[in-house]
Write a protein that holds these residues in place. Sequence first.
Motif, short mmCIF file in Angstrom:
data_model
loop_
_atom_site.label_atom_id
_atom_site.label_comp_id
_atom_site.label_asym_id
_atom_site.label_seq_id
_atom_site.Cartn_x
_atom_site.Cartn_y
_atom_site.Cartn_z
N LEU A 5 -11.08 -10.93 -10.24
CA LEU A 5 -11.45 -9.66 -10.47
C LEU A 5 -10.56 -8.63 -9.76
CD1 LEU A 5 -13.98 -11.76 -8.99
CD2 LEU A 5 -15.20 -9.65 -9.78
N ALA A 6 -10.42 -7.39 -9.93
CA ALA A 6 -9.78 -6.30 -9.55
C ALA A 6 -10.30 -5.10 -8.83
CB ALA A 6 -8.74 -6.06 -10.76
N LEU A 7 -9.89 -4.62 -7.85
CA LEU A 7 -10.16 -3.38 -7.19
C LEU A 7 -8.93 -2.73 -6.67
CD1 LEU A 7 -12.75 -1.84 -6.33
CD2 LEU A 7 -12.57 -3.41 -4.07
N ASP A 8 -8.98 -1.63 -6.17
CA ASP A 8 -7.87 -0.73 -5.83
C ASP A 8 -8.44 -0.50 -4.47
OD1 ASP A 8 -6.54 -0.78 -8.17
OD2 ASP A 8 -6.93 1.27 -8.60
N LEU A 9 -7.38 -0.10 -3.61
CA LEU A 9 -7.32 0.46 -2.14
C LEU A 9 -6.84 1.99 -2.34
CD1 LEU A 9 -5.96 -2.33 -0.25
CD2 LEU A 9 -8.15 -1.92 -0.23
N LYS A 10 -7.16 2.74 -1.22
CA LYS A 10 -6.97 3.90 -1.35
C LYS A 10 -5.61 4.06 -0.90
CE LYS A 10 -11.62 5.65 -0.26
NZ LYS A 10 -12.62 6.10 0.80
N ASP A 11 -4.70 5.05 -1.26
CA ASP A 11 -3.30 5.15 -1.04
C ASP A 11 -3.11 5.61 0.19
OD1 ASP A 11 -0.60 4.72 -1.87
OD2 ASP A 11 -0.53 6.16 -3.39
N ASP A 12 -3.20 4.88 1.19
CA ASP A 12 -3.05 5.34 2.66
C ASP A 12 -2.59 4.14 3.34
OD1 ASP A 12 -3.48 5.56 5.45
OD2 ASP A 12 -4.68 7.33 4.95
N PRO A 13 -1.26 4.16 3.76
CA PRO A 13 -0.72 2.97 4.54
C PRO A 13 -1.53 2.36 5.80
CG PRO A 13 1.14 4.36 3.70
CD PRO A 13 -0.23 5.04 3.59
N ALA A 14 -2.03 3.33 6.71
CA ALA A 14 -2.95 3.04 7.63
C ALA A 14 -4.16 2.52 7.03
CB ALA A 14 -3.14 4.41 8.49
N LEU A 15 -4.68 3.06 6.20
CA LEU A 15 -6.18 2.34 5.80
C LEU A 15 -5.91 0.90 5.25
CD1 LEU A 15 -7.93 5.40 4.03
CD2 LEU A 15 -8.57 4.32 6.21
N ILE A 16 -4.77 0.90 4.32
CA ILE A 16 -4.27 -0.36 3.99
C ILE A 16 -4.18 -1.39 5.07
CG2 ILE A 16 -2.75 -1.73 2.51
CD1 ILE A 16 -2.56 0.81 0.80
N ALA A 17 -3.40 -1.04 6.12
CA ALA A 17 -3.05 -2.10 7.19
C ALA A 17 -4.31 -2.47 8.02
CB ALA A 17 -2.34 -1.51 8.27
N GLU A 18 -5.35 -1.30 7.92
CA GLU A 18 -6.66 -1.68 8.68
C GLU A 18 -7.58 -2.76 7.82
OE1 GLU A 18 -10.28 0.76 10.51
OE2 GLU A 18 -8.84 1.89 9.88
N TYR A 19 -7.47 -2.36 6.42
CA TYR A 19 -8.13 -3.35 5.63
C TYR A 19 -7.63 -4.67 5.69
CZ TYR A 19 -10.06 -5.07 1.14
OH TYR A 19 -10.74 -5.80 0.19
N GLU A 20 -6.39 -5.05 5.74
CA GLU A 20 -5.86 -6.22 5.65
C GLU A 20 -6.21 -6.70 7.25
OE1 GLU A 20 -1.61 -6.02 4.78
OE2 GLU A 20 -2.20 -5.96 2.61
N ALA A 21 -6.19 -6.14 8.18
CA ALA A 21 -6.51 -6.59 9.34
C ALA A 21 -8.12 -6.99 9.71
CB ALA A 21 -6.53 -5.62 10.69
N HIS A 22 -9.03 -6.31 8.73
CA HIS A 22 -10.39 -6.81 8.72
C HIS A 22 -10.57 -8.24 7.92
CE1 HIS A 22 -12.80 -3.74 10.51
NE2 HIS A 22 -11.99 -2.73 9.89
#
Length: 114
Positions: A5-22
Amino acid sequence: MQHVLALDLKDDPALIAEYEAHHRAVWPEVQAHLRRHGVTEMKIYRLGTRMVMVMHTDDAVYDAARMQAASESDPVLVEWEALMWKFQAPTPWTPKGSKWIELQKVFDFRSPPV
């Protein structure tokens, strides 16, 4: 069975880092939900803002609609999904109201055993 499956993340490095931390500390209730509904393995990969999930399921237990309905009726899972949506975005090809969308297989190579 394998699902991709595929999904995108919002293009914001801080949000991406937080998503990965979760995802380094996924809530135990989320993991229990996946196990209850026949998910035997799940991996998420990222390139830029595009994510690809590879999920293996036990077909004797897994039912996508039943799993989704259970997610929508469990307050902890509703909270997790709302939190994740802070970081996620639909792909340009995702139908309105959907998140993860199953990819179409276009090639499958298997080398015979040596």
